[in-house]
Design a protein around this motif. Structure first.
Motif, mmCIF file in Angstrom:
data_model
loop_
_atom_site.group_PDB
_atom_site.id
_atom_site.type_symbol
_atom_site.label_atom_id
_atom_site.label_comp_id
_atom_site.label_asym_id
_atom_site.label_seq_id
_atom_site.Cartn_x
_atom_site.Cartn_y
_atom_site.Cartn_z
ATOM 1 N N SER A 1 98.433 -19.268 -50.712
ATOM 2 C CA SER A 1 98.701 -18.980 -50.153
ATOM 3 C C SER A 1 100.266 -18.651 -49.194
ATOM 4 C CB SER A 1 98.750 -20.093 -49.124
ATOM 5 O OG SER A 1 97.303 -20.331 -48.429
ATOM 6 N N CYS A 2 100.807 -18.242 -50.145
ATOM 7 C CA CYS A 2 102.774 -18.017 -50.318
ATOM 8 C C CYS A 2 103.042 -16.474 -51.595
ATOM 9 C CB CYS A 2 103.082 -19.022 -51.103
ATOM 10 S SG CYS A 2 105.291 -18.757 -50.262
ATOM 11 N N HIS A 3 103.386 -15.541 -50.845
ATOM 12 C CA HIS A 3 103.221 -14.643 -52.085
ATOM 13 C C HIS A 3 104.692 -14.332 -51.590
ATOM 14 C CE1 HIS A 3 98.997 -13.006 -52.898
ATOM 15 N NE2 HIS A 3 98.799 -14.438 -52.273
ATOM 16 N N GLN A 4 105.189 -14.104 -50.157
ATOM 17 C CA GLN A 4 106.415 -13.985 -50.057
ATOM 18 C C GLN A 4 106.992 -14.254 -48.768
ATOM 19 O OE1 GLN A 4 106.120 -9.507 -48.477
ATOM 20 N NE2 GLN A 4 104.237 -9.890 -47.688
ATOM 21 N N ARG A 5 108.264 -13.649 -48.520
ATOM 22 C CA ARG A 5 109.471 -14.493 -47.139
ATOM 23 C C ARG A 5 108.460 -14.164 -46.390
ATOM 24 N NH1 ARG A 5 115.095 -11.837 -47.688
ATOM 25 N NH2 ARG A 5 113.994 -10.762 -48.486
#
Length: 321
Positions: free
Chosen positions: A227-231
């Protein structure tokens, strides 16, 4: 003037690596080499089909940007020139190494961060039968491993964790579902796992379908991986996760990973640093983020039949620098 070259390599695994959605006996990596004739830098990425990446798609991106890199594209400009993902990771890490070499420093010195002697890293227990996972856990803790990451799907979850806890009474246990727990009674499951002192649960539900975590009471911290790739993802995760897993291949390199670490802590989220399967080239690049993380999972090289040189040393559950 910089010369940029890149190569695709298939790295055989020493043993199969199995998670809830796939099994692998080899890993394909792409390495980027930069040199100005005197100094050089190398970066490595692992294209991930789950994120619609392949060695071919990564190579295509590198071909498109090659002339800009050879004309002196900066790390800062690279962040806008390529999207987040594996191609930018390999290139970003190669640029960090080249810039450090040109200044007669290590990347650690360039960042102003003290290089530790070692970092505790998880050792992953690949998804398997209960008996085989218990045997792998026994072998790991006998070798001094302090942190075990247990790969699970939707079957025999509590039974496997209970059996592993029995043979690893003092190890820290984290569980990785790789998006496979859809349709389960998560609240009851989380409470059952809490009885075995599980320290964290990683990505129980598919990315984009994790709203249930907003309403689900969980006594164990839950970590966002897929669910979390980048800022830009971080702000939208605070109502359902307590931790994020930063991987250089997902976010697009050390530059973005460092920024993600700062952003997460600003927003009150804890930080894990993870990896795809890969060699010591890829793991070493993530270590400056790992020293800022609460949980580190950089065991990719121990799955390889042969690591890249110079290889990091993995001993008694730690990565020795």
């Amino acid at each position: 003037m910089i010369t940029m070259t890149f190569e695709t390599l298939a790295l055989p695994l020493a043993r199969p690596f199995v998670i809830s959605r796939s099994a692998r006996t080899a890993v394909t990596v792409v390495r980027v080499h930069l040199t100005d004739g005197e100094y050089s830098g190398t970066g490595e990425c692992t294209p991930t089909p789950h994120y619609q990446e392949s060695a071919e798609s990564v190579t295509e991106q590198l071909v498109q940007i090659q002339s800009h890199v050879e004309q002196g594209l900066s790390r800062e400009a690279l962040q806008q020139a390529l999207p987040q993902g594996s191609a930018r990771n390999a290139l970003d890490c190669a640029l960090w190494k080249l810039d450090a070499a040109r200044q007669g420093k290590t990347v650690w010195q360039l960042l102003g961060v003290d290089q530790p002697e070692s970092v505790i890293s998880a050792e992953t227990l690949s998804l398997d039968t209960l008996e085989n996972m218990v045997a792998a856990a026994e072998e790991a803790v006998a070798g001094g491993v302090k942190l075990l990451k247990i790969k699970l799907n939707g079957e025999k979850i509590v039974e496997k964790v209970a059996a592993i806890r029995h043979v690893a009474p003092h190890a820290t246990l984290v569980v990785d579902a790789n998006e496979s727990w859809t349709g389960l009674d998560l609240e009851s499951l989380f409470h059952a796992l809490h009885d075995f002192n599980v320290a964290m649960i990683e990505q129980p539900l598919p990315a984009g379908h994790d709203d249930e975590l907003v309403r689900c009471l969980h006594p164990i911290p839950v970590c966002a991986d897929e669910s979390c790739h980048q800022r830009s993802d971080i702000a939208h995760l605070r109502d359902r996760y307590e931790m994020i897993n930063i991987k250089l291949d997902k976010c697009g390199g050390l530059t973005e990973a460092l920024a993600m670490c700062t952003e997460a802590k600003t927003m009150g989220l804890r930080v894990m640093v993870g990896c795809m399967l890969g060699s010591s080239i890829a793991m070493e690049a993530a270590l400056p983020v790992a020293v800022q993380a609460e949980c580190v999972d950089l065991d990719g090289p121990i799955w390889l039949a042969q690591d890249a040189e110079p290889a990091l040393r993995y001993h008694q559950g730690e990565v020795w620098l």
